[in-house]
Design a protein around this motif. Structure first.
Motif, PDB file in Angstrom:
ATOM      1  N   VAL A  12       0.842  -1.194   0.000  1.00  0.00           N
ATOM      2  CA  VAL A  12       0.000   0.000   0.000  1.00  0.00           C
ATOM      3  C   VAL A  12       0.879   1.246   0.000  1.00  0.00           C
ATOM      4  CG1 VAL A  12      -2.120   0.966   1.002  1.00  0.00           C
ATOM      5  CG2 VAL A  12      -1.486  -1.377   1.516  1.00  0.00           C
ATOM      6  N   SER A  13       2.020   1.173  -0.643  1.00  0.00           N
ATOM      7  CA  SER A  13       2.920   2.327  -0.670  1.00  0.00           C
ATOM      8  C   SER A  13       2.375   3.446  -1.540  1.00  0.00           C
ATOM      9  CB  SER A  13       4.281   1.921  -1.252  1.00  0.00           C
ATOM     10  OG  SER A  13       5.006   1.140  -0.348  1.00  0.00           O
ATOM     11  N   ASP A  14       2.710   4.680  -1.148  1.00  0.00           N
ATOM     12  CA  ASP A  14       2.591   5.743  -2.136  1.00  0.00           C
ATOM     13  C   ASP A  14       3.848   5.687  -3.006  1.00  0.00           C
ATOM     14  OD1 ASP A  14       4.513   6.635  -0.406  1.00  0.00           O
ATOM     15  OD2 ASP A  14       3.428   8.424   0.250  1.00  0.00           O
ATOM     16  N   LEU A 187      -5.531  -3.631   4.040  1.00  0.00           N
ATOM     17  CA  LEU A 187      -5.046  -2.831   2.913  1.00  0.00           C
ATOM     18  C   LEU A 187      -4.987  -1.355   3.297  1.00  0.00           C
ATOM     19  CD1 LEU A 187      -6.580  -4.398  -0.310  1.00  0.00           C
ATOM     20  CD2 LEU A 187      -4.238  -4.512   0.515  1.00  0.00           C
ATOM     21  N   SER A 188      -4.374  -1.101   4.484  1.00  0.00           N
ATOM     22  CA  SER A 188      -4.238   0.272   4.968  1.00  0.00           C
ATOM     23  C   SER A 188      -2.760   0.595   5.127  1.00  0.00           C
ATOM     24  CB  SER A 188      -4.954   0.436   6.316  1.00  0.00           C
ATOM     25  OG  SER A 188      -4.353  -0.403   7.289  1.00  0.00           O
ATOM     26  N   ARG A 189      -2.437   1.870   4.915  1.00  0.00           N
ATOM     27  CA  ARG A 189      -1.038   2.277   4.996  1.00  0.00           C
ATOM     28  C   ARG A 189      -0.691   2.551   6.459  1.00  0.00           C
ATOM     29  NH1 ARG A 189      -0.842   6.709   1.797  1.00  0.00           N
ATOM     30  NH2 ARG A 189      -0.830   5.370  -0.034  1.00  0.00           N
ATOM     31  N   THR A 190      -0.509   1.489   7.218  1.00  0.00           N
ATOM     32  CA  THR A 190      -0.165   1.630   8.632  1.00  0.00           C
ATOM     33  C   THR A 190       1.273   1.195   8.871  1.00  0.00           C
ATOM     34  OG1 THR A 190      -0.734   0.981  10.890  1.00  0.00           O
ATOM     35  CG2 THR A 190      -1.006  -0.692   9.177  1.00  0.00           C
ATOM     36  N   HIS A 191       1.872   1.816   9.865  1.00  0.00           N
ATOM     37  CA  HIS A 191       3.236   1.427  10.270  1.00  0.00           C
ATOM     38  C   HIS A 191       3.296   1.241  11.779  1.00  0.00           C
ATOM     39  CE1 HIS A 191       4.577   2.461   6.239  1.00  0.00           C
ATOM     40  NE2 HIS A 191       3.942   3.607   6.356  1.00  0.00           N
ATOM     41  N   LEU A 192       2.151   1.006  12.388  1.00  0.00           N
ATOM     42  CA  LEU A 192       2.087   0.873  13.839  1.00  0.00           C
ATOM     43  C   LEU A 192       1.901  -0.577  14.240  1.00  0.00           C
ATOM     44  CD1 LEU A 192      -0.233   3.878  14.789  1.00  0.00           C
ATOM     45  CD2 LEU A 192       2.267   3.765  14.951  1.00  0.00           C
ATOM     46  N   MET A 193       2.642  -1.011  15.234  1.00  0.00           N
ATOM     47  CA  MET A 193       2.403  -2.319  15.831  1.00  0.00           C
ATOM     48  C   MET A 193       1.013  -2.332  16.460  1.00  0.00           C
ATOM     49  SD  MET A 193       4.895  -4.595  15.647  1.00  0.00           S
ATOM     50  CE  MET A 193       4.812  -5.637  17.110  1.00  0.00           C
ATOM     51  N   PRO A 194       0.345  -3.491  16.466  1.00  0.00           N
ATOM     52  CA  PRO A 194      -0.975  -3.567  17.101  1.00  0.00           C
ATOM     53  C   PRO A 194      -0.890  -3.178  18.573  1.00  0.00           C
ATOM     54  CG  PRO A 194      -0.534  -5.524  15.781  1.00  0.00           C
ATOM     55  CD  PRO A 194       0.742  -4.762  15.852  1.00  0.00           C
ATOM     56  N   LYS A 195      -1.962  -2.557  19.057  1.00  0.00           N
ATOM     57  CA  LYS A 195      -1.995  -2.131  20.464  1.00  0.00           C
ATOM     58  C   LYS A 195      -2.888  -3.030  21.312  1.00  0.00           C
ATOM     59  CE  LYS A 195      -1.057   2.710  19.322  1.00  0.00           C
ATOM     60  NZ  LYS A 195      -1.465   4.137  19.488  1.00  0.00           N
ATOM     61  N   THR A 196      -3.443  -4.065  20.688  1.00  0.00           N
ATOM     62  CA  THR A 196      -4.334  -4.966  21.426  1.00  0.00           C
ATOM     63  C   THR A 196      -3.760  -6.374  21.404  1.00  0.00           C
ATOM     64  OG1 THR A 196      -5.642  -5.537  19.474  1.00  0.00           O
ATOM     65  CG2 THR A 196      -6.318  -3.577  20.731  1.00  0.00           C
ATOM     66  N   PRO A 197      -4.074  -7.186  22.405  1.00  0.00           N
ATOM     67  CA  PRO A 197      -3.614  -8.583  22.405  1.00  0.00           C
ATOM     68  C   PRO A 197      -4.081  -9.346  21.169  1.00  0.00           C
ATOM     69  CG  PRO A 197      -4.412  -7.965  24.584  1.00  0.00           C
ATOM     70  CD  PRO A 197      -4.757  -6.830  23.665  1.00  0.00           C
ATOM     71  N   ALA A 198      -5.314  -9.064  20.729  1.00  0.00           N
ATOM     72  CA  ALA A 198      -5.821  -9.765  19.548  1.00  0.00           C
ATOM     73  C   ALA A 198      -5.017  -9.400  18.310  1.00  0.00           C
ATOM     74  CB  ALA A 198      -7.302  -9.420  19.340  1.00  0.00           C
ATOM     75  N   GLY A 199      -4.734  -8.122  18.151  1.00  0.00           N
ATOM     76  CA  GLY A 199      -3.951  -7.692  16.998  1.00  0.00           C
ATOM     77  C   GLY A 199      -2.552  -8.293  17.002  1.00  0.00           C
ATOM     78  N   LEU A 200      -1.930  -8.366  18.159  1.00  0.00           N
ATOM     79  CA  LEU A 200      -0.595  -8.969  18.258  1.00  0.00           C
ATOM     80  C   LEU A 200      -0.650 -10.458  17.941  1.00  0.00           C
ATOM     81  CD1 LEU A 200       0.742  -7.180  21.472  1.00  0.00           C
ATOM     82  CD2 LEU A 200       1.649  -6.945  19.145  1.00  0.00           C
ATOM     83  N   ARG A 201      -1.700 -11.120  18.393  1.00  0.00           N
ATOM     84  CA  ARG A 201      -1.829 -12.557  18.130  1.00  0.00           C
ATOM     85  C   ARG A 201      -1.970 -12.816  16.634  1.00  0.00           C
ATOM     86  NH1 ARG A 201      -5.456 -13.164  21.492  1.00  0.00           N
ATOM     87  NH2 ARG A 201      -7.288 -13.161  20.133  1.00  0.00           N
ATOM     88  N   ILE A 202      -2.734 -11.974  15.935  1.00  0.00           N
ATOM     89  CA  ILE A 202      -2.889 -12.125  14.480  1.00  0.00           C
ATOM     90  C   ILE A 202      -1.552 -11.894  13.779  1.00  0.00           C
ATOM     91  CG2 ILE A 202      -3.949 -11.080  12.443  1.00  0.00           C
ATOM     92  CD1 ILE A 202      -6.405 -10.494  14.250  1.00  0.00           C
ATOM     93  N   LEU A 203      -0.791 -10.854  14.225  1.00  0.00           N
ATOM     94  CA  LEU A 203       0.516 -10.567  13.617  1.00  0.00           C
ATOM     95  C   LEU A 203       1.489 -11.723  13.843  1.00  0.00           C
ATOM     96  CD1 LEU A 203       2.320  -8.543  12.118  1.00  0.00           C
ATOM     97  CD2 LEU A 203       2.976  -7.597  14.347  1.00  0.00           C
ATOM     98  N   ALA A 204       1.453 -12.326  15.026  1.00  0.00           N
ATOM     99  CA  ALA A 204       2.343 -13.457  15.311  1.00  0.00           C
ATOM    100  C   ALA A 204       2.050 -14.616  14.365  1.00  0.00           C
ATOM    101  CB  ALA A 204       2.176 -13.887  16.775  1.00  0.00           C
ATOM    102  N   ARG A 205       0.745 -14.914  14.148  1.00  0.00           N
ATOM    103  CA  ARG A 205       0.392 -16.034  13.263  1.00  0.00           C
ATOM    104  C   ARG A 205       0.726 -15.738  11.812  1.00  0.00           C
ATOM    105  NH1 ARG A 205      -4.606 -16.353  16.158  1.00  0.00           N
ATOM    106  NH2 ARG A 205      -5.702 -15.553  14.314  1.00  0.00           N
ATOM    107  N   SER A 206       0.486 -14.488  11.387  1.00  0.00           N
ATOM    108  CA  SER A 206       0.671 -14.178   9.970  1.00  0.00           C
ATOM    109  C   SER A 206       2.153 -14.073   9.593  1.00  0.00           C
ATOM    110  CB  SER A 206      -0.053 -12.872   9.622  1.00  0.00           C
ATOM    111  OG  SER A 206       0.528 -11.779  10.310  1.00  0.00           O
ATOM    112  N   THR A 207       3.008 -13.689  10.550  1.00  0.00           N
ATOM    113  CA  THR A 207       4.440 -13.566  10.248  1.00  0.00           C
ATOM    114  C   THR A 207       5.222 -14.822  10.579  1.00  0.00           C
ATOM    115  OG1 THR A 207       4.871 -12.658  12.467  1.00  0.00           O
ATOM    116  CG2 THR A 207       4.448 -11.080  10.674  1.00  0.00           C
TER     117      THR A 207
END
Length: 737
Positions: A12-14, A187-207
């Protein structure tokens, strides 16, 4: 530009771009007309790619990386671009730019910021790109675009260590993987680590970087620490600014021009300097490659010193002594100031250069100011004791103790030249080192000389003079007295054992590389008296024959080594002589008479008295004799005067109203400057001398050691003469009345 130019786009880069326009040769359009048309083309292109129409936009096109950013013209001519980019001091501007980016991060987002925050992607990219900007001036192999390929090129060229580059590359891949997975989710231009346990859990599984959300956060924190550490060390590396600031003709040292250039910047033997540079940089090894990067800057730093020829020679010798050690050149290349500090030391002090040749591993101290600070007396004594337990023979133990002394003298000298310590701290450190050396020597000699059946014999070393006052400078002798107490041992045998102990001390503490002169010239009867006496013999002598000058000498007596009980008894005896209940007026008159005689008799023949740092008017001798006269007169009633320290006694005299503060300040200034100059001469030349040099080059070098700017021979000389002249007037008023 940016990730588009480096072929590193996100999902999603410019798309970063800049636009350049102009006219072809022979066209009828003027350049302003061409730029106007090009600007309309640029705007239409950006709108067509980015606007929301029936179809969603293709990309967001961003021209903010153009010269002067969003405030600058959207399109410039090629000549305008060249004029803008043709600027100096880009290192500092890039460093400031990175700092501004950090300042604009929302504090709440800072711990989560993958791209812009501390330890994020920008730290890696800015570091790599700044190294390319600096070294790519002369090395075309660094003119690459992608971050990872640029890291490889920097490693191949020796500009960054393999370990740092490997860590950067691994961490870059981890950060980009996290960034990609976060952006793919919505599909959002974000550069922030998740701030919730659920978001971190999804990032751990996807990476697949961790099994849990806590695990992926721990991985992020580990990467941040690694990246920030390497970024801080490399991005603010002093060598970068120095290399970028070199004149074009000095960025490479071609054989055709180097000789004249070396002569022009201050080398007196440019041919010799070329030989040293050639020896350091010749070959295809990684060591030679790094030396080729270091040399242009270090040669310039050597030239800024007072003796660039010796500095470069010493650097070559140290480099050869350290051989293929991996840390040495890496530290000079990567450390925050080690290379510049080393050139400053070697080009200003032969004392340090010669010791570094013997102890080259001590260069590692330059990586941390804390490692240059003198070690405590207790730490030195502990190490000396540990050394003695590891060696079976006295000779081996004291060889190691002498090495300890050389190492700590070098540490103190380096700290002094680099302004890590004050002159008072230098004196304390040198005294502690000498104390520890004598203590270790005496312990070892006692074991060797005194058999078990005579173990009751007590023996002690008493410090005198500047040693007793804890006021040593570089090159100072250690004035001592030797005392023993038979303590039940046959008196004749005790005397022989004590004499053998003294001989053993003098034999084992002799260091041909860095002499420790144990001078017993202040003993009763001077050099005509016995080298060692029993406590009873000292007591009998002082009771019957003590002269005023011996009471004066005892003012600086201090127990250094040996029997604590015997030291205590000797100090009681010394106190009874130096702090008498009744002031000896005749003795005071005798001291004044002796001082006047000393001024005329002890100066070396042909020496200008005004330049003698010890015996000249207003120098060390004047200040010390005056303070000692006050002690003999008033120490019985003023406890603060009962100190072996000249400056502490002077402070006590001011507090007691015996000396005006203005007078004391004049005396203090002369004493400190004379002390600094004596030590400075030893540091500069590696030789001891009490005479201020008349040679202008040497005087200028001495001035620079004391913190004066270049070409300060005359200001230093004038300051010294003025300070001592004022101190002499004060001395005459207070000493002679």
């Amino acid at each position: 530009m940016g990730k588009a130019g480096a072929r590193e786009l996100n999902y999603v880069s410019d798309v970063d771009v800049i636009f350049v326009g102009g006219t072809a040769d022979g066209e009828a359009l003027s350049e302003p007309q061409a730029i106007d048309i090009a600007t309309r083309l640029a705007r239409d292109t950006m709108r067509n790619l980015s606007a929301i129409e029936v179809e969603p936009p293709l990309w967001e096109v961003d021209a903010a990386l153009r010269p002067e950013g969003k405030q600058g013209a959207l399109v410039r001519s090629l000549a305008s671009h060249v004029a803008y980019y043709d600027r100096e001091e880009f290192v500092e501007s890039v460093q400031r730019m990175r700092e501004r980016v950090m300042e604009h991060i929302d504090p709440e987002d800072a711990p989560y910021q993958l791209k812009l925050g501390a330890g994020g992607l920008r730290d890696i990219e800015f570091t790599v790109q700044l190294l390319q900007l600096v070294h790519g001036l002369t090395d075309e192999s660094l003119r690459t675009r992608g971050t990872l390929e640029s890291l490889d090129a920097l490693v191949a060229g020796g500009y960054i260590g393999r370990a740092d580059a490997g860590t950067f590359a691994d961490d870059y891949r981890v950060l980009r993987l996290m960034e990609h997975r976060l952006q793919l989710r919505d599909l959002s231009r974000t550069h922030l680590m998740p701030k919730t346990p659920a978001g971190l859990r999804i990032l751990a599984r996807s990476t697949k970087l961790a099994e849990t959300g806590e695990g992926v956060w721990a991985r992020w924190e580990s990467v941040r620490r690694e990246v920030r550490d390497i970024h801080t060390r490399l991005f603010y590396r002093p060598l970068l600014s120095a290399v970028a600031g070199l004149p074009e003709e000095e960025r490479t040292l071609s054989a055709e021009q180097a000789h004249d250039r070396l002569a022009a910047i201050g080398f007196r033997d440019p041919a010799g300097a070329l030989r040293h540079i050639g020896a350091l940089t010749r070959g295809l090894s990684r060591k030679a490659t790094i030396q080729r990067h270091l040399m242009p800057v270090m040669v310039r730093w050597f030239a800024d010193g007072s003796d660039p020829d010796y500095g470069l020679l010493a650097f070559r010798r140290i480099s050869e002594r350290l051989g293929d050690t991996s840390w040495f050149l890496r530290m000079l290349r990567d450390s925050s100031g080690a290379a510049e500090s080393l050139t400053r030391l070697l080009s200003s002090s032969r004392y340090i250069g010669e010791l570094l040749e013997w102890i080259p591993e001590s260069v590692a101290w330059l990586d941390s100011a804390e490692r240059l600070r003198p070690r405590s007396a207790q730490a030195l004594d502990d190490e000396a004791r540990a050394i003695q337990t590891r060696h079976e023979t006295v000779a081996d133990a004291l060889r190691a103790v002498r090495a300890l002394r050389r190492r700590e003298l070098l540490r103190t000298a380096m700290a002094a030249v680099l302004d890590v310590v004050t002159i008072e701290e230098v004196a304390t450190a040198l005294t502690d080192i000498t104390d520890a050396t004598i203590q270790a020597g005496l312990r070892a000699v006692l074991r060797e000389v005194v058999p078990p059946e005579d173990a009751a014999l007590d023996f002690a070393v008493i410090g005198m003079g500047r040693f007793g006052g804890a006021e040593l400078g570089f090159g100072s002798d250690a004035d001592v007295l030797y005392v023993y107490d038979a303590n039940g041992v046959d008196p004749g045998r005790a005397e022989k054992l004590a004499t053998r102990i003294v001989a053993g001390l003098r034999e084992h503490l002799t260091d041909h590389r860095l002499p420790l002169d144990l001078d017993a010239g202040l003993r009763p009867e001077g050099r005509n008296g016995p080298i060692v006496r029993s406590l009873d013999a000292y007591a009998a002598y002082y009771r019957r024959w003590s002269l005023s000058w011996e009471a004066q000498a005892l003012l600086r007596a201090r127990g250094v080594a040996g029997s604590t009980k015997l030291i205590g008894r000797f100090m009681e005896l010394a106190d009874s002589v130096r702090y008498p209940e009744t002031v000896d007026l005749q003795g005071l008159r005798e001291i004044k008479r002796i001082k006047a005689r000393v001024e005329g008799e002890r100066l070396p023949q042909g020496t200008d008295p005004r330049r003698h740092l010890k015996l000249g008017p207003g120098t060390l001798s004047d200040v010390e004799w005056l303070v000692q006269l006050l002690q003999l007169q008033h120490a019985t009633d003023v406890p603060g005067l009962r100190t072996t320290s000249t400056l502490h006694a002077l402070d006590a005299a001011v507090a007691a109203g015996l000396v005006e503060e203005d007078d004391a300040e004049r005396l203090r200034a002369a004493w400190l400057l004379s002390s600094r100059l004596r030590s400075g001469i030893t540091l500069l030349t590696g030789q001891t001398s009490d005479v201020l040099p008349a040679d202008r080059r040497q005087l200028d070098a001495l001035a620079r050691l004391l913190g004066y700017p270049p070409r300060s021979a005359t200001p230093l000389e004038e300051d010294y003469l003025a300070v001592t002249r004022r101190a002499r007037r004060t001395f005459e008023q207070l000493f002679y009345g």
